[in-house]
Motif scaffolding. Structure first.
Motif, PDB file in Angstrom:
ATOM      1  N   GLY A  43       0.782  -1.222   0.000  1.00 15.34           N
ATOM      2  CA  GLY A  43       0.000   0.000   0.000  1.00 15.34           C
ATOM      3  C   GLY A  43       0.815   1.274   0.000  1.00 15.34           C
ATOM      4  N   GLU A  44       2.060   1.230   0.484  1.00 15.33           N
ATOM      5  CA  GLU A  44       2.849   2.444   0.559  1.00 15.33           C
ATOM      6  C   GLU A  44       3.399   2.857  -0.797  1.00 15.33           C
ATOM      7  OE1 GLU A  44       5.908   2.057   3.422  1.00 15.33           O
ATOM      8  OE2 GLU A  44       4.549   2.086   5.128  1.00 15.33           O
ATOM      9  N   LEU A  45       3.458   1.943  -1.754  1.00 14.75           N
ATOM     10  CA  LEU A  45       4.046   2.248  -3.049  1.00 14.75           C
ATOM     11  C   LEU A  45       3.002   2.863  -3.979  1.00 14.75           C
ATOM     12  CD1 LEU A  45       6.241  -0.917  -3.605  1.00 14.75           C
ATOM     13  CD2 LEU A  45       6.951   1.311  -2.754  1.00 14.75           C
ATOM     14  N   ARG A  46       3.451   3.806  -4.804  1.00 11.42           N
ATOM     15  CA  ARG A  46       2.566   4.469  -5.751  1.00 11.42           C
ATOM     16  C   ARG A  46       3.328   4.734  -7.036  1.00 11.42           C
ATOM     17  NH1 ARG A  46       3.428   7.252  -1.406  1.00 11.42           N
ATOM     18  NH2 ARG A  46       1.312   6.937  -0.681  1.00 11.42           N
ATOM     19  N   PRO A  47       2.630   4.809  -8.176  1.00  8.97           N
ATOM     20  CA  PRO A  47       3.323   5.004  -9.448  1.00  8.97           C
ATOM     21  C   PRO A  47       3.771   6.448  -9.647  1.00  8.97           C
ATOM     22  CG  PRO A  47       0.957   4.860  -9.807  1.00  8.97           C
ATOM     23  CD  PRO A  47       1.181   4.583  -8.352  1.00  8.97           C
ATOM     24  N   ALA A  48       4.860   6.602 -10.372  1.00 12.95           N
ATOM     25  CA  ALA A  48       5.374   7.918 -10.730  1.00 12.95           C
ATOM     26  C   ALA A  48       6.022   7.821 -12.097  1.00 12.95           C
ATOM     27  CB  ALA A  48       6.386   8.401  -9.694  1.00 12.95           C
ATOM     28  N   SER A  49       6.019   8.923 -12.832  1.00  5.80           N
ATOM     29  CA  SER A  49       6.758   8.985 -14.094  1.00  5.80           C
ATOM     30  C   SER A  49       8.067   9.717 -13.858  1.00  5.80           C
ATOM     31  CB  SER A  49       5.931   9.697 -15.166  1.00  5.80           C
ATOM     32  OG  SER A  49       5.623  11.021 -14.764  1.00  5.80           O
ATOM     33  N   LEU A  50       9.036   9.472 -14.753  1.00  5.42           N
ATOM     34  CA  LEU A  50      10.377  10.014 -14.577  1.00  5.42           C
ATOM     35  C   LEU A  50      10.711  11.027 -15.661  1.00  5.42           C
ATOM     36  CD1 LEU A  50      12.586   6.910 -13.730  1.00  5.42           C
ATOM     37  CD2 LEU A  50      12.121   8.842 -12.244  1.00  5.42           C
ATOM     38  N   VAL A  51      11.423  12.069 -15.270  1.00  3.56           N
ATOM     39  CA  VAL A  51      12.059  12.993 -16.205  1.00  3.56           C
ATOM     40  C   VAL A  51      13.515  13.111 -15.762  1.00  3.56           C
ATOM     41  CG1 VAL A  51      12.214  15.389 -16.966  1.00  3.56           C
ATOM     42  CG2 VAL A  51       9.983  14.287 -16.781  1.00  3.56           C
ATOM     43  N   VAL A  52      14.440  12.915 -16.688  1.00  2.00           N
ATOM     44  CA  VAL A  52      15.860  12.980 -16.366  1.00  2.00           C
ATOM     45  C   VAL A  52      16.481  14.109 -17.183  1.00  2.00           C
ATOM     46  CG1 VAL A  52      18.030  11.701 -16.224  1.00  2.00           C
ATOM     47  CG2 VAL A  52      15.845  10.492 -15.972  1.00  2.00           C
ATOM     48  N   LEU A  53      17.050  15.100 -16.491  1.00  2.00           N
ATOM     49  CA  LEU A  53      17.584  16.297 -17.130  1.00  2.00           C
ATOM     50  C   LEU A  53      19.004  16.578 -16.658  1.00  2.00           C
ATOM     51  CD1 LEU A  53      14.468  18.607 -16.683  1.00  2.00           C
ATOM     52  CD2 LEU A  53      15.297  17.703 -18.863  1.00  2.00           C
ATOM     53  N   LEU A  93       5.286  17.208  -8.268  1.00  2.00           N
ATOM     54  CA  LEU A  93       6.653  16.739  -8.050  1.00  2.00           C
ATOM     55  C   LEU A  93       6.755  16.034  -6.713  1.00  2.00           C
ATOM     56  CD1 LEU A  93       9.534  16.681  -9.122  1.00  2.00           C
ATOM     57  CD2 LEU A  93       9.898  18.929  -8.071  1.00  2.00           C
ATOM     58  N   LEU A  94       7.084  14.739  -6.753  1.00  2.00           N
ATOM     59  CA  LEU A  94       7.242  13.956  -5.531  1.00  2.00           C
ATOM     60  C   LEU A  94       8.644  14.083  -4.949  1.00  2.00           C
ATOM     61  CD1 LEU A  94       5.444  10.633  -6.533  1.00  2.00           C
ATOM     62  CD2 LEU A  94       4.477  12.645  -5.400  1.00  2.00           C
ATOM     63  N   GLY A  95       9.625  14.218  -5.805  1.00  2.00           N
ATOM     64  CA  GLY A  95      11.001  14.304  -5.329  1.00  2.00           C
ATOM     65  C   GLY A  95      11.966  14.275  -6.486  1.00  2.00           C
ATOM     66  N   GLN A  96      13.231  14.418  -6.200  1.00  2.00           N
ATOM     67  CA  GLN A  96      14.260  14.379  -7.223  1.00  2.00           C
ATOM     68  C   GLN A  96      15.536  13.787  -6.628  1.00  2.00           C
ATOM     69  OE1 GLN A  96      14.083  18.841  -7.323  1.00  2.00           O
ATOM     70  NE2 GLN A  96      16.291  18.622  -7.663  1.00  2.00           N
ATOM     71  N   SER A  97      16.387  13.269  -7.505  1.00  2.00           N
ATOM     72  CA  SER A  97      17.636  12.672  -7.052  1.00  2.00           C
ATOM     73  C   SER A  97      18.704  13.747  -6.898  1.00  2.00           C
ATOM     74  CB  SER A  97      18.105  11.626  -8.057  1.00  2.00           C
ATOM     75  OG  SER A  97      18.489  12.268  -9.269  1.00  2.00           O
ATOM     76  N   GLU A  98      19.790  13.374  -6.284  1.00  2.00           N
ATOM     77  CA  GLU A  98      20.945  14.253  -6.208  1.00  2.00           C
ATOM     78  C   GLU A  98      21.861  13.961  -7.397  1.00  2.00           C
ATOM     79  OE1 GLU A  98      22.840  13.600  -2.514  1.00  2.00           O
ATOM     80  OE2 GLU A  98      21.045  14.034  -1.322  1.00  2.00           O
ATOM     81  N   PRO A  99      22.650  14.936  -7.838  1.00  2.00           N
ATOM     82  CA  PRO A  99      23.592  14.667  -8.917  1.00  2.00           C
ATOM     83  C   PRO A  99      24.500  13.494  -8.563  1.00  2.00           C
ATOM     84  CG  PRO A  99      23.458  17.010  -8.469  1.00  2.00           C
ATOM     85  CD  PRO A  99      22.671  16.335  -7.395  1.00  2.00           C
ATOM     86  N   GLU A 100      24.824  12.740  -9.589  1.00  2.00           N
ATOM     87  CA  GLU A 100      25.636  11.535  -9.486  1.00  2.00           C
ATOM     88  C   GLU A 100      24.889  10.390  -8.806  1.00  2.00           C
ATOM     89  OE1 GLU A 100      29.595  12.025  -8.078  1.00  2.00           O
ATOM     90  OE2 GLU A 100      29.944  13.838  -9.226  1.00  2.00           O
ATOM     91  N   LYS A 101      23.673  10.630  -8.390  1.00  2.00           N
ATOM     92  CA  LYS A 101      22.827   9.570  -7.849  1.00  2.00           C
ATOM     93  C   LYS A 101      21.466   9.695  -8.526  1.00  2.00           C
ATOM     94  CE  LYS A 101      25.016   9.541  -3.280  1.00  2.00           C
ATOM     95  NZ  LYS A 101      24.792   9.691  -1.830  1.00  2.00           N
ATOM     96  N   TRP A 102      21.514   9.766  -9.855  1.00  2.00           N
ATOM     97  CA  TRP A 102      20.348  10.200 -10.626  1.00  2.00           C
ATOM     98  C   TRP A 102      19.092   9.379 -10.398  1.00  2.00           C
ATOM     99  CZ3 TRP A 102      17.848   7.235 -14.286  1.00  2.00           C
ATOM    100  CH2 TRP A 102      18.472   6.049 -14.627  1.00  2.00           C
ATOM    101  N   MET A 103      19.220   8.093 -10.044  1.00  2.00           N
ATOM    102  CA  MET A 103      18.037   7.273  -9.807  1.00  2.00           C
ATOM    103  C   MET A 103      17.825   7.012  -8.329  1.00  2.00           C
ATOM    104  SD  MET A 103      15.911   6.380 -12.031  1.00  2.00           S
ATOM    105  CE  MET A 103      15.644   6.314 -13.779  1.00  2.00           C
ATOM    106  N   LEU A 104      18.325   7.872  -7.500  1.00  2.00           N
ATOM    107  CA  LEU A 104      18.323   7.555  -6.085  1.00  2.00           C
ATOM    108  C   LEU A 104      17.456   8.512  -5.294  1.00  2.00           C
ATOM    109  CD1 LEU A 104      22.134   6.922  -5.792  1.00  2.00           C
ATOM    110  CD2 LEU A 104      20.335   5.397  -6.602  1.00  2.00           C
ATOM    111  N   MET A 163      23.354  14.181 -14.250  1.00  2.00           N
ATOM    112  CA  MET A 163      21.932  14.416 -14.525  1.00  2.00           C
ATOM    113  C   MET A 163      21.116  14.176 -13.260  1.00  2.00           C
ATOM    114  SD  MET A 163      21.584  12.771 -18.358  1.00  2.00           S
ATOM    115  CE  MET A 163      20.255  13.827 -18.935  1.00  2.00           C
ATOM    116  N   VAL A 164      19.912  14.723 -13.263  1.00  2.00           N
ATOM    117  CA  VAL A 164      19.015  14.638 -12.101  1.00  2.00           C
ATOM    118  C   VAL A 164      17.700  14.004 -12.545  1.00  2.00           C
ATOM    119  CG1 VAL A 164      17.717  15.961 -10.381  1.00  2.00           C
ATOM    120  CG2 VAL A 164      20.049  16.657 -11.001  1.00  2.00           C
ATOM    121  N   ALA A 165      17.189  13.063 -11.767  1.00  2.00           N
ATOM    122  CA  ALA A 165      15.905  12.411 -12.052  1.00  2.00           C
ATOM    123  C   ALA A 165      14.798  13.045 -11.212  1.00  2.00           C
ATOM    124  CB  ALA A 165      15.997  10.924 -11.754  1.00  2.00           C
TER     125      ALA A 165
END
Length: 593
Positions: free
Chosen positions: A46-56, A77-88, A129-131
């Motif tokens: 139940g805690e998981l929810r779908p999101a789409s990604l944009v990587v710039l 916007l749910l959140g974004q990654s830090e540089p060098e950790k683009w999918m994190l 890049m940032v996700a």
């Protein structure tokens, strides 16, 4: 440390991973690899929810973040990654696409140049890049079920059509694109139930941005979606539109960066990142929507909260009293004030007429009943930055020009407004006046308002309350209202002098209503508190209306019943009757719920 849950479909059986300190590397490998077949586990966790990604690129990240914040309806916007950790992201995320299927579109200098099953070959570029994770957790299917409606996937396909509109998102630093929407056809009698279910389940993303004719959004054909599969709208059903995160694809293209990636429509990742504007679950009266039909041609519905609608109904009840015992009760129509104010809130250009030459033996023959309410409505429409003009009898043009000039000088009106005349002659003349180049497809006005204006009797003449023929003093402005009924896109309203005040107050209520405000701006652009808006100072007031009546008296305009040149309207004194009415309307309008 946060404990995230991922479910991966392997060759033989599913197994669960509890990711703690190993979360970054685990997620990175899951997204980059082609082999794992990762299935949707939204119903299992139940805690998981779908999101789409944009990587710039990292350099564009601050601007894209602000672009999303300015257009939260389609781009939550749910959140974004830090540089060098683009999918994190701070918490877990997994793909829900199937093995070997494309997951991402690749963009180069604004053009989509291909689709990719993984981004493994771009691992070096991804370091800079940032996700961005955009929420798309609102489930229309769940809302349909809650409203007692069947799910209707288009021809068995999982991805319903999404359409590009002509509604622009708020631009920021090179990011600019039109709003993209999804659509479902809904039976008329189920509209309100569905909208309430959507708002309860989806919050801001669940509220529709438009109900009615697709062309009002600039959508020419529902059979030609920009993405996904077309939805058919059967006869007797109404197309309803919601904001779509696919709006982000246009934003990615608009920035024309050398390299970017985005989720393919229909492909999402599962994440436990939470939306800061998540729906409250139980809606308050300020958030429960009412749906109102405001136009048939073109078909158009509007939305306002229960509390806003109730306040406007209270205004309608207040102006329905008849202290002069004129027998006007039968002229009142339930919810007409609500419908008229909703229509005016959507209007771009408004034409108002007033002036009743009842005193045919005096100069001027006009009465004080009508112009004050008309000017009060003009003042509020001006503050809303709508185009507004007044149309009057040609013989009274100079009088109204001086009245408006004095109103501006004394601060009742902000600026001068156009004062028009119309002498008529034919149906063609009325259409030529109302439409650009006489073309009914391009009306000059969206809404016509008559305030205490003479109308033609069955015998073709115009009469005052004493049944005296005043046709020689009246131009056939009512022909414009008759012609407007046959021109798509023009609505009309007739109200009393007090009705003019009430319309201004009703518009204040609607623009203060979060539900209606979001619907008006199509969920794009920032929401602002009423205190931040100039129109909050444009409400009618006893002081302003006393000034307005004083201007009429200065120009020898008489009271309708008594014929007195003085501070009264229809024989009723300003301070004992009209001032109390104005204050009562304002008190109801500004009262905190």
């Amino acid at each position: 440390m946060h404990d995230s849950l991922l479910l991966i479909q392997g060759d033989t059986m599913p197994f669960t991973l509890h990711l703690r300190s190993r979360l970054p590397s685990a997620i990175r490998s899951l997204i980059l690899q082609k082999k794992p077949n990762i299935r949707n586990i939204s119903s299992m966790a139940g805690e998981l929810r779908p999101a789409s990604l944009v990587v710039l690129p990292r350099s564009l990240a601050p601007a894209f973040e602000r672009f999303c914040q300015a257009n939260t309806g389609p781009l939550p916007l749910l959140g974004q990654s830090e540089p060098e950790k683009w999918m994190l992201p701070p918490q877990g995320a997994i793909s829900e696409t199937r093995m070997g299927h494309p997951q991402f579109w690749k963009y180069e200098f604004g053009a989509c140049t291909g689709s990719l099953a993984s981004l493994e070959q771009y691992s070096e570029q991804l370091k800079d890049m940032v996700a961005f994770f955009l929420g798309c957790s609102f489930s229309l299917e769940e809302a349909l079920e809650k409203a007692g409606l069947p799910r209707r996937d288009p021809a068995g396909h999982s991805q319903a059509g999404a359409y590009k509109t002509t509604v622009p998102c708020v631009t920021h630093a090179g990011f600019c694109c039109p709003l993209v929407v999804t659509m479902r056809p809904i039976p008329k009698d189920k509209l309100e139930g569905l909208v309430r279910a959507c708002c309860s389940l989806g919050g801001e993303q669940g509220q529709p941005v438009h109900i009615g004719d697709p062309e009002l959004l600039g959508i020419k054909e529902l059979s030609k979606p920009a993405y996904g599969y077309a939805m058919v709208c059967p006869p007797g059903e109404v197309p309803v539109f919601w904001p779509s995160p696919l709006t982000s694809l246009g934003a990615v293209s608009s920035c024309e960066t050398p390299l970017a990636f985005a989720s393919i429509p229909g492909c999402t990742v599962m994440t436990d990142l939470k939306d800061a504007k998540a729906p409250p679950g139980c809606l308050t009266p300020e958030r429960i929507p009412e749906v109102h039909h405001i136009s048939q041609d073109p078909l158009h519905y509007s939305i306002a909260s229960v509390s806003a609608s109730q306040k406007i109904r209270e205004l309608e009840s207040i102006i329905g009293i008849d202290p002069g015992n004129r027998g006007i009760g039968h002229l009142l129509c339930k919810d007409e004030l609500l419908k008229a104010s909703l229509s005016l809130s959507h209007a771009r250009s408004v034409l108002i007429t007033t002036g009743f030459p009842t005193h045919f033996n005096h100069e001027p023959p006009e009465e004080t009943d009508g112009p004050p309410g008309a000017i009060a409505l003009v003042a509020f429409l001006q503050a809303l930055e709508k185009e507004v003009a007044i149309i009057v009898d040609q013989r009274a043009w100079n009088l109204h020009q001086k009245i408006v000039e004095d109103a501006v000088e004394q601060g009742v009106l902000k600026t001068q407004i156009p004062i028009l005349t119309y002498q008529g002659g034919s149906v063609e003349a009325a259409q030529a006046f109302l439409c650009k180049d006489g073309d009914p497809q391009t009306p000059r006005f969206d809404h016509l308002v008559a305030i205490e204006r003479a109308g033609r009797a069955a015998d073709g003449n115009y009469y005052n309350a004493r049944k005296m023929n005043i046709k020689h003093l009246v131009d056939p402005i009512d022909d414009l209202f008759l012609a407007a009924k046959k021109i798509p896109g023009i609505s009309s309203t007739g109200v009393s002098n007090w009705g003019g005040y009430a319309l201004a107050c009703a518009l204040y209520i609607l623009y203060s209503c979060a539900v209606h405000s979001q619907y008006l701006r199509k969920a794009v652009g920032p929401s602002r508190a009423p205190g931040d808006q100039a129109w909050t100072q444009a409400l009618p007031s006893v002081i302003k209306e006393e000034k307005m009546l004083g201007i009429l008296v200065q120009h020898k305009v008489r009271s309708g019943v008594s014929g007195i040149v003085g501070m009264e309207v229809d024989g009723l004194p300003f301070h004992n009757t009209h001032a109390k009415m104005i204050q009562k309307l304002v008190d109801v309008t500004t009262a905190q719920v």
